[in-house]
Design an enzyme around this catalytic site. Structure first.
Site, mmCIF file in Angstrom:
data_model
loop_
_atom_site.group_PDB
_atom_site.id
_atom_site.type_symbol
_atom_site.label_atom_id
_atom_site.label_comp_id
_atom_site.label_asym_id
_atom_site.label_seq_id
_atom_site.Cartn_x
_atom_site.Cartn_y
_atom_site.Cartn_z
ATOM 1 N N SER A 14 0.845 -1.204 0.000
ATOM 2 C CA SER A 14 0.000 0.000 0.000
ATOM 3 C C SER A 14 0.878 1.251 0.000
ATOM 4 C CB SER A 14 -0.892 0.027 1.233
ATOM 5 O OG SER A 14 -1.433 1.338 1.385
ATOM 6 N N HIS A 39 -1.034 -1.100 -4.362
ATOM 7 C CA HIS A 39 -2.350 -0.754 -3.797
ATOM 8 C C HIS A 39 -2.356 0.726 -3.481
ATOM 9 C CE1 HIS A 39 -6.096 -1.851 -1.650
ATOM 10 N NE2 HIS A 39 -5.740 -0.943 -0.765
ATOM 11 N N ASP A 41 -4.415 3.713 -1.810
ATOM 12 C CA ASP A 41 -5.513 4.007 -0.869
ATOM 13 C C ASP A 41 -5.987 5.447 -1.016
ATOM 14 O OD1 ASP A 41 -4.097 1.768 1.443
ATOM 15 O OD2 ASP A 41 -6.126 1.671 0.653
ATOM 16 N N MET A 43 -8.504 8.397 -0.186
ATOM 17 C CA MET A 43 -9.386 8.766 0.927
ATOM 18 C C MET A 43 -9.871 10.202 0.741
ATOM 19 S SD MET A 43 -7.147 7.271 4.068
ATOM 20 C CE MET A 43 -6.504 5.609 4.009
ATOM 21 N N HIS A 72 -8.051 1.536 -4.367
ATOM 22 C CA HIS A 72 -9.056 1.316 -3.316
ATOM 23 C C HIS A 72 -9.698 2.656 -2.995
ATOM 24 C CE1 HIS A 72 -9.638 0.125 1.223
ATOM 25 N NE2 HIS A 72 -10.790 0.288 0.596
ATOM 26 N N MET A 74 -11.763 4.783 -0.941
ATOM 27 C CA MET A 74 -12.440 4.990 0.342
ATOM 28 C C MET A 74 -13.064 6.380 0.287
ATOM 29 S SD MET A 74 -9.590 3.263 2.816
ATOM 30 C CE MET A 74 -8.283 3.413 1.604
ATOM 31 N N MET A 143 -11.929 -5.600 4.685
ATOM 32 C CA MET A 143 -11.057 -4.727 5.482
ATOM 33 C C MET A 143 -10.767 -5.396 6.820
ATOM 34 S SD MET A 143 -10.190 -2.136 3.725
ATOM 35 C CE MET A 143 -9.404 -1.189 5.027
ATOM 36 N N GLY A 148 -8.906 4.205 7.149
ATOM 37 C CA GLY A 148 -8.555 5.611 7.379
ATOM 38 C C GLY A 148 -7.072 5.800 7.627
ATOM 39 N N GLY A 151 -0.922 1.367 9.695
ATOM 40 C CA GLY A 151 -0.283 1.111 10.990
ATOM 41 C C GLY A 151 -1.210 0.686 12.110
ATOM 42 N N ASP A 181 -6.768 -6.097 3.932
ATOM 43 C CA ASP A 181 -6.094 -4.792 3.946
ATOM 44 C C ASP A 181 -6.173 -4.200 5.347
ATOM 45 O OD1 ASP A 181 -6.803 -1.691 2.078
ATOM 46 O OD2 ASP A 181 -5.357 -2.166 3.645
ATOM 47 N N GLY A 182 -4.958 -4.132 5.975
ATOM 48 C CA GLY A 182 -4.929 -3.516 7.307
ATOM 49 C C GLY A 182 -4.263 -4.420 8.316
ATOM 50 N N SER A 204 2.651 -0.710 6.103
ATOM 51 C CA SER A 204 3.750 -0.580 7.083
ATOM 52 C C SER A 204 4.733 -1.744 7.004
ATOM 53 C CB SER A 204 3.195 -0.533 8.506
ATOM 54 O OG SER A 204 2.082 0.330 8.566
HETATM 55 C C1 DX5 Z 1 -6.659 1.733 5.863
HETATM 56 C C2 DX5 Z 1 -5.610 1.555 4.798
HETATM 57 C C3 DX5 Z 1 -4.512 0.695 5.374
HETATM 58 C C4 DX5 Z 1 -3.355 0.513 4.462
HETATM 59 C C5 DX5 Z 1 -2.463 -0.588 4.967
HETATM 60 O O1 DX5 Z 1 -7.568 2.651 5.450
HETATM 61 O O2 DX5 Z 1 -6.202 0.936 3.671
HETATM 62 O O3 DX5 Z 1 -5.088 -0.543 5.705
HETATM 63 O O4 DX5 Z 1 -3.794 0.152 3.216
HETATM 64 O O5 DX5 Z 1 -1.990 -0.196 6.172
HETATM 65 P P1 DX5 Z 1 -1.014 -1.118 7.054
HETATM 66 O O6 DX5 Z 1 -0.525 -2.252 6.176
HETATM 67 O O7 DX5 Z 1 0.102 -0.188 7.436
HETATM 68 O O8 DX5 Z 1 -1.841 -1.585 8.178
HETATM 69 ZN ZN ZN Z 2 -6.667 -0.167 0.932
#
Ligand code: DX5
Ligand code: ZN
Length: 222
Positions: A14, A39, A41, A43, A72, A74, A143, A148, A151, A181-182, A204
């Site tokens: 990401s 990926h 993200d 927002m 993605h 959001m 998710m 948002g 980390g 993701d996350g 991360s």
């Molecule tokens: C949340 C993001 C995160 C990101 C990945 O909105 O979509 O999940 O992609 O973050 P890490 O891998 O750092 O948790």
């Molecule tokens: Zn994402």
């Protein structure tokens, strides 16, 4: 469009966790480190409580690499912004079932533009909310954090949902990737793969790792 092989392990770092002062270089670093997809993200500060980047960054990455761009959204109105992300070079566009748009029509428009269509659901959203669309998607994003921020800690309660979706896919002879993701690293990727996920988004744990290639490899082998 080649058929979806949802058994293939796909690693999608990401960009949210990358060094924003050198987005193009960071995208190339991810590809050189073994990433299958990048990926992105997006927002809007409305659907989620953060603002990241828009079509211009997608275009920057598209110009910097030949990587498959997994975008993605959001954002509250993915239907309104769809043409600009298609134009910017997105290869896959994933929209949230919770956002304010005609979900089925948006998914059809993404495919009509020759892109892969993804549907995302937040941890609190039940599988029933996406069930009507499972026959019209190339990817379902479960998710594993509240969207948002990067980390955050992985939410293990989502594993049950992933398993349920994989079961529905099997029972109905459907073919779509299951993406998570996350909070994804080698440990949590193994737990998600064990219940049916194959596309691992990691911010991360890859961009911030001392050795990105080793980090990607450890998730691939998880
Ligand atoms: C949340 C993001 C995160 C990101 C990945 O909105 O979509 O999940 O992609 O973050 P890490 O891998 O750092 O948790
Ligand atoms: Zn994402």
């Amino acid at each position: 469009m080649k058929p979806i092989d949802f058994h293939e392990r796909i690693i999608a770092p990401s960009l949210l966790a990358a060094d924003f002062s050198k987005i193009g270089e960071e995208s190339r670093r991810a590809v050189d480190s073994g990433a299958d997809w990048i990926h992105l993200d997006v927002m809007d500060g409305h659907f989620v409580d953060n603002i990241s980047f828009g079509p211009a960054v997608v275009e920057t990455v598209d110009k910097a690499t030949d990587a498959f761009l997994d975008v993605h959204l959001m954002i509250s109105r993915p239907d309104h912004y769809l043409p600009r992300f298609i134009e910017a070079g997105a290869d896959m566009i994933t929209v949230h079932v919770e956002a304010e748009h005609p979900v089925g029509e948006t998914l059809r428009r993404i495919r009509a533009a020759g892109r892969l269509a993804g549907l995302a659901l937040n941890p609190a959203t039940p599988v029933a909310a996406v069930e009507p669309y499972l026959g019209e998607i190339d990817l379902l994003l479960c998710m594993t954090v509240v969207p948002g921020f990067g980390g955050q800690s992985f939410m293990p309660e989502v594993l049950e949902k992933i398993s349920a979706v994989a079961e529905i896919r099997q029972t109905n002879g459907l073919a779509f990737h299951v993406e998570v993701d996350g909070g994804i690293d080698a440990g949590t990727a193994a737990r998600c793969a064990a219940v049916g996920a194959n596309v691992m988004v990691a911010g991360s744990s890859t961009f911030r790792a001392p050795d990105m290639a080793a980090a990607i490899q450890s998730i691939r082998n998880a």
